[in-house]
Design a protein around this motif. Sequence first.
Motif, PDB file in Angstrom:
ATOM      1  N   GLU A  82      -8.287   4.247  -7.713  1.00 31.53           N
ATOM      2  CA  GLU A  82      -6.985   3.547  -7.637  1.00 31.53           C
ATOM      3  C   GLU A  82      -6.726   3.078  -9.104  1.00 31.53           C
ATOM      4  O   GLU A  82      -7.675   2.497  -9.698  1.00 31.53           O
ATOM      5  N   PRO A 138       0.993  -1.255   0.022  1.00 29.27           N
ATOM      6  CA  PRO A 138      -0.060  -0.097  -0.007  1.00 29.27           C
ATOM      7  C   PRO A 138       0.815   1.477  -0.088  1.00 29.27           C
ATOM      8  O   PRO A 138       1.913   1.397   0.603  1.00 29.27           O
ATOM      9  N   ASP A 163     -14.521   2.688  -3.929  1.00 31.42           N
ATOM     10  CA  ASP A 163     -12.903   3.002  -3.738  1.00 31.42           C
ATOM     11  C   ASP A 163     -12.659   2.476  -5.364  1.00 31.42           C
ATOM     12  O   ASP A 163     -12.033   1.412  -5.431  1.00 31.42           O
ATOM     13  N   VAL A 168      -8.434  -3.370   0.000  1.00 26.47           N
ATOM     14  CA  VAL A 168      -8.684  -2.122   0.792  1.00 26.47           C
ATOM     15  C   VAL A 168      -8.491  -2.767   2.049  1.00 26.47           C
ATOM     16  O   VAL A 168      -9.178  -3.556   2.333  1.00 26.47           O
ATOM     17  N   ARG A 220      -4.582   1.585   0.790  1.00 32.01           N
ATOM     18  CA  ARG A 220      -4.825   1.158  -0.490  1.00 32.01           C
ATOM     19  C   ARG A 220      -3.455   1.238  -1.565  1.00 32.01           C
ATOM     20  O   ARG A 220      -2.577   1.726  -1.143  1.00 32.01           O
TER      21      ARG A 220
END
Length: 203
Positions: A122, A100, A119, A128, A198
């Motif tokens: 990214e 991450p 989410d 996550v 993340r």
Amino acid sequence: MDALIPRPRAEVAPGAVHVPDWLDFDEQRRLVEACRGWRGYRQTRLPNGGVMSVRTVCLGWHWYPYRYSKVTDDGSPVLPFPGWLGDLGRRAVGSPSYEPDIALVNFYDSATKMGMHQDKDEASLEPVVSLSLGDACVFRFGNTSDRGRPYTDVDLRSGDLFVFGGESRLAFHGVPRVFPGTADPGLGLVGRLNITLRVSGLS
């Protein structure tokens, strides 16, 4: 009585796992102190003009709706992502290859809510990792199609870990309610902190 009843680890959906009491109390206190040291908590303004009720500080990459940047709202460099948080993420996922490089730290007061969202900003679909500190909340974990049902309401308490990846990586999720005053007073936190780790997939 609740503290005497073990809360079992649960797979809420394929690839989405809730691990109660994953952080011991000393780890929770250290994380709260770290969160206090990170400066720049702000309420994010959305493109439609609305303002999020949660207050956020970002590490590694700064999140804007709906992109990441290396500079914050005032043009200053984003706070660095500490290596020890990466170690915590690898421990949570159980994989030495998990790297991450983003942490979003959200502070919730008694009136704060988080609407259902994905989410998905990214470039990576690595899992996550979500860590809860302070007041308990209802964490609503839904499907990957829309904000409606089916969803599962999960009771997240201080020290809990929630990881979602694989089939559930892009599931909608949110926080419809926080329960004020439920944190252990020894934690020294009024409200709720949530740290999500993340993998950006960005260079």
